[in-house]
Design an enzyme around this catalytic site. Structure first.
Site, short mmCIF file in Angstrom:
data_model
loop_
_atom_site.label_atom_id
_atom_site.label_comp_id
_atom_site.label_asym_id
_atom_site.label_seq_id
_atom_site.Cartn_x
_atom_site.Cartn_y
_atom_site.Cartn_z
N GLU A 73 -11.77 -4.48 0.53
CA GLU A 73 -12.25 -4.20 -0.83
C GLU A 73 -13.73 -4.54 -0.89
OE1 GLU A 73 -13.30 -3.46 -4.37
OE2 GLU A 73 -11.16 -3.03 -3.98
N ASP A 96 -6.33 3.24 -1.40
CA ASP A 96 -6.11 2.97 -2.82
C ASP A 96 -7.47 2.94 -3.51
OD1 ASP A 96 -5.30 2.18 -5.29
OD2 ASP A 96 -4.62 0.18 -4.70
N SER A 97 -8.06 4.10 -3.66
CA SER A 97 -9.42 4.20 -4.19
C SER A 97 -9.42 4.48 -5.68
CB SER A 97 -10.18 5.32 -3.47
OG SER A 97 -9.55 6.56 -3.72
N SER A 98 -10.53 4.17 -6.31
CA SER A 98 -10.75 4.59 -7.69
C SER A 98 -11.24 6.02 -7.69
CB SER A 98 -11.75 3.65 -8.38
OG SER A 98 -12.94 3.55 -7.61
#
EC number: 2.5.1.16
Length: 282
Positions: free
Chosen positions: A118, A167-169
């Site tokens: 992250e 798990d991206s924005s």
């Protein structure tokens, strides 16, 4: 509130988060309280307590996950690939700062090592402290937090992971590069010979071009490629897509799904790849 964040508005004495989803649509949430608000090195980070969705993570004014329905997204992006791979031991999560995906991966005893890359350490810290409904205040020794650029990390890895979860924005700001072809090519190379990956590929209705671009990239790299969907009320339209790319495995296990979850069950696992007609040709 003298120092009210720019993303919040006072409307008739009530506090509202007004999310600019696109030029023709805004999504508004009535807010009880601002739990946390600060500018990190990368983006503006807030934890808000809303009336309908409970506590929510908001990055640069856009809702990422909520206490009400965050489990749906996190369960769907993890349990589907981990059920298809017969023996996932090394898992990489790119993004996922709310810790929800890592929390779900940790439910698999056979997983020996989880790298969570992250870019923004602040997101992880505030979610663990202020968003326990999603993060579960994750503290599993198999989870290794790496505060770095996911694009750089995956480029340095070769034949290393069994499963990679992106798990991206949304594809703006620091997450934009996570939707480009070179990134997916590096993911392919970082996977073992029988590895597989999954990414969120946006709304099939409101972000059709992004979904189609994602599918195109993955189709060029992986012999097995599939779209699956879920209903996530927080996200625009409530209808969300995920794209899976696999080098070898695609069959679901004969053994019924048995993890403790709120949304995914054996029926969901076996029907999520059943698509509406307008998506079946993709």
């Amino acid at each position: 509130m003298n120092d009210m964040p720019k993303f919040l508005q006072r409307i008739n004495q009530d506090l509202w988060l007004v999310e600019d989803e696109r030029e023709n649509m805004k999504i508004s949430y009535r807010i009880k309280d601002v739990i946390f608000s600060s500018q990190s090195e990368f983006q503006h980070v807030m934890i808000l307590d809303s009336y309908d969705f409970g506590r929510m993570l908001v990055l640069d004014g856009v809702v990422q996950t909520t206490s009400l329905d965050g489990h749906i997204y996190n369960e769907m992006i993890t349990h589907i690939p981990l059920s298809i791979h017969p023996n996932p031991e090394r898992v990489l999560i790119i993004g996922g700062g709310d810790c929800g995906a890592a929390r779900e991966v940790a439910k698999y005893d056979g997983v020996k090592h989880i790298d969570m890359v992250e870019i923004d350490e602040m997101v992880v810290k505030v979610c663990k402290e202020h968003l326990p409904a999603v993060s579960g205040n994750l503290a599993d020794p198999r989870v290794h937090f790496i505060y770095a650029d996911g694009m750089v990390h995956v480029k340095e890895m070769k034949n290393h992971y069994d499963v990679i979860i992106v798990d991206s924005s949304d594809p703006i700001g620091p997450a934009k590069q996570l939707f480009e072809y070179d990134f997916y090519r590096n993911i392919h190379d970082a996977l073992k010979e029988d590895g597989l990956m999954v990414c969120q590929s946006q709304s099939p209705l409101f972000h059709r071009e992004i979904m189609e671009q994602t599918v195109k990239h993955i189709k060029q790299l992986f012999p097995i490629h599939k779209i699956y969907t879920a209903t996530v009320p927080t996200y625009p339209g409530g209808f969300w897509s995920f794209t899976l790319g696999s080098k070898k495995h695609q069959a679901l296990p004969e053994k019924p799904f048995d993890k403790k979850t709120k949304y995914v069950n054996d029926a969901i696992l076996r029907t999520c790849f059943e698509l509406p007609e307008f998506l079946r040709t993709k």
